[in-house]
Design an enzyme around this catalytic site. Structure first.
Site, PDB file in Angstrom:
ATOM      1  CB  THR A 105      -0.782   0.045   1.256  1.00  0.00           C
ATOM      2  OG1 THR A 105      -1.577  -1.366   1.383  1.00  0.00           O
ATOM      3  CG2 THR A 105      -1.913   1.020   1.465  1.00  0.00           C
ATOM      4  NE  ARG A 109      -8.639  -7.886   1.260  1.00  0.00           N
ATOM      5  CZ  ARG A 109      -7.581  -7.064   1.678  1.00  0.00           C
ATOM      6  NH1 ARG A 109      -7.323  -6.374   0.667  1.00  0.00           N
ATOM      7  NH2 ARG A 109      -7.243  -6.987   2.953  1.00  0.00           N
ATOM      8  CG  ASP A 118      -7.182  -0.364   4.777  1.00  0.00           C
ATOM      9  OD1 ASP A 118      -6.387  -1.271   4.607  1.00  0.00           O
ATOM     10  OD2 ASP A 118      -6.697   0.722   4.809  1.00  0.00           O
ATOM     11  CB  THR A 134      -0.330   1.191   5.160  1.00  0.00           C
ATOM     12  OG1 THR A 134       0.324  -0.078   4.625  1.00  0.00           O
ATOM     13  CG2 THR A 134       0.706   1.636   6.274  1.00  0.00           C
TER      14      THR A 134
END
Lengths: 141, 186
Positions: A1, A29, A32, A52
């Site tokens: 991330t 999937r 966040d 992250t």
């Protein structure tokens, strides 16, 4: 991330996060990073956050919003809010993660409960960066 | 207010080999993107939104990071990316998920924010939106790197071994959040 948070000379705050997720994730999937209040949030009146770490954990905890709430309602500094929220998340849910935060007053917050987190910022013509908890480096922009 | 640009390049079990590459990538992102925060003769207006998008775009092109090119692979060995961007001045935001073969999901997210009345698009509709807005649809698996493939291969082998040892799926998943997995944690 990867993520970024910025404040400009007019006090405008923006945040962005982008990710490939996690190896072996199920088809469809979502983590966040694309969710406001979880991986990303920005409000000129409070601050900006990019997170992250373990996506499912961060989503269940609403990490970005928790950090914002600590700044807004508990008058915590950006650093204290980020540190407290990350620690509470890992204590409650076991999963680990980290976040970067800029408060509306220009305060910075950087904290993580994973083993490492890569972070860096530029301010006043100087770059500060690190990967480990107890090591911060500086160099001219 | 002094302009500040703060970035992260992911958290987890970052190896000693990968750490300096991530640091270099973040520094490059800062050096390119900070220009959007400084008022110069080329850029007359400081913009936090332009700065965060530019910083993320640089890191999306760098295979040291788990975003864009170099992203983790899903169970089918494919890249599916997601991103979001938020403007704190008006609480506007754009979010996108389940995109494939598009290197800059953060820019697609910003485009959703600017050009639609919605906040979040996902899946094939998001893919079509990005294509219609002119974002290049790369050849299939263009974002897959050798490193991501090796990590995926190890992950697959580990899960086969766990299956042989009769662990349940939930035991594996619970175990995976107790410590940093070697491939990072997203």
């Amino acid at each position: 991330t990867v993520g970024a948070v910025a404040i400009d000379i007019e006090g405008n705050i923006a945040a962005a996060t982008s990710t490939g997720g996690i190896t072996g994730k199920m088809l469809g999937r979502i983590g966040d990073s694309s969710l406001l209040g979880c991986g990303t949030y920005a409000d000129n009146l409070v601050g900006g956050v990019s997170a992250t770490g373990h996506g499912e954990t961060i989503m269940r905890f609403n990490l970005a919003q928790k950090i914002m709430a600590k700044i807004h309602y508990e008058c915590k500094t950006a650093q204290a809010a980020t540190e407290e929220a990350c620690k509470e998340m890992t204590k409650r849910l076991l999963g680990t993660g980290g976040a970067i935060t800029i408060g509306s007053n220009g305060q910075l917050g950087v904290y993580w409960t994973t083993r490492r987190m890569a972070w860096a910022y530029v301010k006043n013509g100087e770059i500060c960066y690190g990967v480990d908890h107890d090591k911060t480096f500086k160099e001219p922009l | 207010i002094k302009p500040i640009l703060l970035v992260h390049g992911g958290a987890g079990g970052i190896s000693d080999t990968l750490a300096p590459r991530k640091v270099d990538g973040m520094k490059q992102a800062l050096r390119v993107a900070v220009k959007h925060l400084l008022v110069t003769k080329d850029i007359s207006k400081s913009s936090a939104l332009d700065a965060v998008e530019a910083a993320v775009r640089i890191m999306e092109c760098d295979e040291s990071f788990n975003a864009g090119y170099g992203s983790c692979l899903n169970i089918a060995g494919k890249v599916e990316v997601e991103a979001s961007i938020m403007d704190g001045s008006e609480l506007r935001a754009g979010c996108v998920a389940l995109l494939h073969d598009i290197i800059h999901p953060v820019s697609v997210a910003r485009c959703i924010m600017h050009k639609t009345r919605h906040v979040f698009l996902a899946g094939e509709a998001a893919q079509k939106f990005a294509f219609n807005q002119g974002y290049e649809q790369l050849a299939e698996n263009s974002l897959v790197t050798e490193s991501a493939q090796m990590t995926w291969q190890k992950h697959q082998e580990r899960h086969v071994r766990c299956s042989d040892m009769a662990f349940t799926r939930s035991e594996i998943d619970v175990g995976s959040i107790k410590k940093d997995p070697p491939e990072g944690s997203g």
